[in-house]
Design an enzyme around this catalytic site. Structure first.
Site, mmCIF file in Angstrom:
data_model
loop_
_atom_site.group_PDB
_atom_site.id
_atom_site.type_symbol
_atom_site.label_atom_id
_atom_site.label_comp_id
_atom_site.label_asym_id
_atom_site.label_seq_id
_atom_site.Cartn_x
_atom_site.Cartn_y
_atom_site.Cartn_z
ATOM 1 N N ASP A 1 0.779 -1.249 0.000
ATOM 2 C CA ASP A 1 0.000 0.000 0.000
ATOM 3 C C ASP A 1 0.811 1.300 0.000
ATOM 4 O O ASP A 1 0.467 2.247 0.740
ATOM 5 C CB ASP A 1 -0.976 0.018 1.188
ATOM 6 C CG ASP A 1 -2.028 -1.088 1.114
ATOM 7 O OD1 ASP A 1 -1.923 -1.940 0.231
ATOM 8 O OD2 ASP A 1 -2.958 -1.091 1.941
ATOM 9 N N LYS B 1 -6.948 -4.856 -3.151
ATOM 10 C CA LYS B 1 -7.727 -5.418 -2.039
ATOM 11 C C LYS B 1 -8.776 -4.435 -1.539
ATOM 12 O O LYS B 1 -8.681 -3.238 -1.818
ATOM 13 C CB LYS B 1 -6.800 -5.835 -0.892
ATOM 14 C CG LYS B 1 -6.057 -4.659 -0.267
ATOM 15 C CD LYS B 1 -5.208 -5.129 0.887
ATOM 16 C CE LYS B 1 -4.331 -4.012 1.389
ATOM 17 N NZ LYS B 1 -5.055 -2.824 1.869
ATOM 18 N N CYS C 1 -2.205 -2.387 7.569
ATOM 19 C CA CYS C 1 -2.099 -3.364 6.475
ATOM 20 C C CYS C 1 -0.816 -4.170 6.514
ATOM 21 O O CYS C 1 -0.813 -5.337 6.137
ATOM 22 C CB CYS C 1 -2.320 -2.665 5.139
ATOM 23 S SG CYS C 1 -4.071 -2.237 4.941
HETATM 24 C C1 VGL Z 1 -4.786 1.062 5.589
HETATM 25 C C2 VGL Z 1 -6.220 2.205 6.970
HETATM 26 C C3 VGL Z 1 -7.249 2.063 6.060
HETATM 27 C C4 VGL Z 1 -3.404 0.538 5.336
HETATM 28 C C5 VGL Z 1 -5.804 0.905 4.673
HETATM 29 O O1 VGL Z 1 -3.039 0.346 4.157
HETATM 30 O O2 VGL Z 1 -2.653 0.309 6.312
HETATM 31 N N1 VGL Z 1 -5.009 1.700 6.739
HETATM 32 N N2 VGL Z 1 -7.008 1.408 4.907
#
Ligand code: VGL
Ligand code: ZN
Length: 200
Positions: free
Chosen positions: A21, A107, A146
């Protein structure tokens, strides 16, 4: 019998780099900015170099939400809107040097379900199995969401995990969340490494 080997954390056949991410919305200026999240990019580029030199595979997950995702506040969730599929905020950091062959794993793309783990509903485990990958070098954003959940699943699924300790950053909604997440991951069996430990 296993003999401890100091070269154990050198990337080799059967390894993959899994980048979690590293998207604009999680960088400073983004809608869910991770403090100093941008700092992971140059370090990840060094890992990418090492994996490229050895022709080892790279996987990159991305949060890929629909416009009214359940994790957004307007839908009763906890986060501001972020990483809406197809928008600038969902793009990978421009400075991240992903190779053309990198496998992109999207995802949390369904409105009604969140997924903090790159393994959740993505087929990632099957793809890694098909590629004979047994060990994962995992870094990216965010340490306490994540990255943590991806590492938990990887270990539960039987992968060995090397956590890129110099290429992760935390949201830290509560102070110390990131540190506690790192402790949990290493307690579960992930080995924390830094690029200095594997660079030639
Ligand atoms: C994430 C909060 C909401 C992450 C993703 O990638 O860690 N954190 N969505
Ligand atoms: Zn999200």
């Amino acid at each position: 019998m296993d003999t401890p080997n100091r070269n154990d954390c050198q990337p080799r056949e059967g390894d993959a780099l899994l980048i979690v991410d590293v998207q604009n919305d999680f960088l400073p200026g983004g809608s869910l900015a991770v403090p100093r999240g941008d700092e992971v990019v140059t370090v990840l580029n060094r890992y990418l170099d090492i994996f490229a030199m050895q022709n080892l595979p790279v996987y990159a997950t991305r949060d890929w939400h629909p416009e009214r995702h359940c994790s957004f506040r307007a839908q009763g969730g906890t986060w501001p809107p972020h990483c809406v599929a197809g928008t600038y905020g969902a793009e990978f950091a421009a400075a991240l040097q992903l190779p053309p062959a990198a496998v992109i794993i999207s995802k949390a793309a369904a409105a009604e379900q969140d997924a903090y783990s790159g393994f959740q509903g993505t087929g990632l485990d099957a793809r890694l199995h098909a590629a004979n990958i047994r060990r994962l070098f995992i870094g990216g954003l965010a340490t306490d969401y994540c990255v943590l959940n991806t590492v938990r699943d990887a270990l539960r699924l039987g992968y060995r995990v090397l956590l890129l300790g110099d290429a992760i950053r935390a949201v830290d909604v509560q102070p110390g969340d990131g540190l506690r997440a790192e402790e949990e991951m290493t307690g579960l069996g992930a080995q924390r490494i830094t690029v200095e430990g594997i660079a030639g």
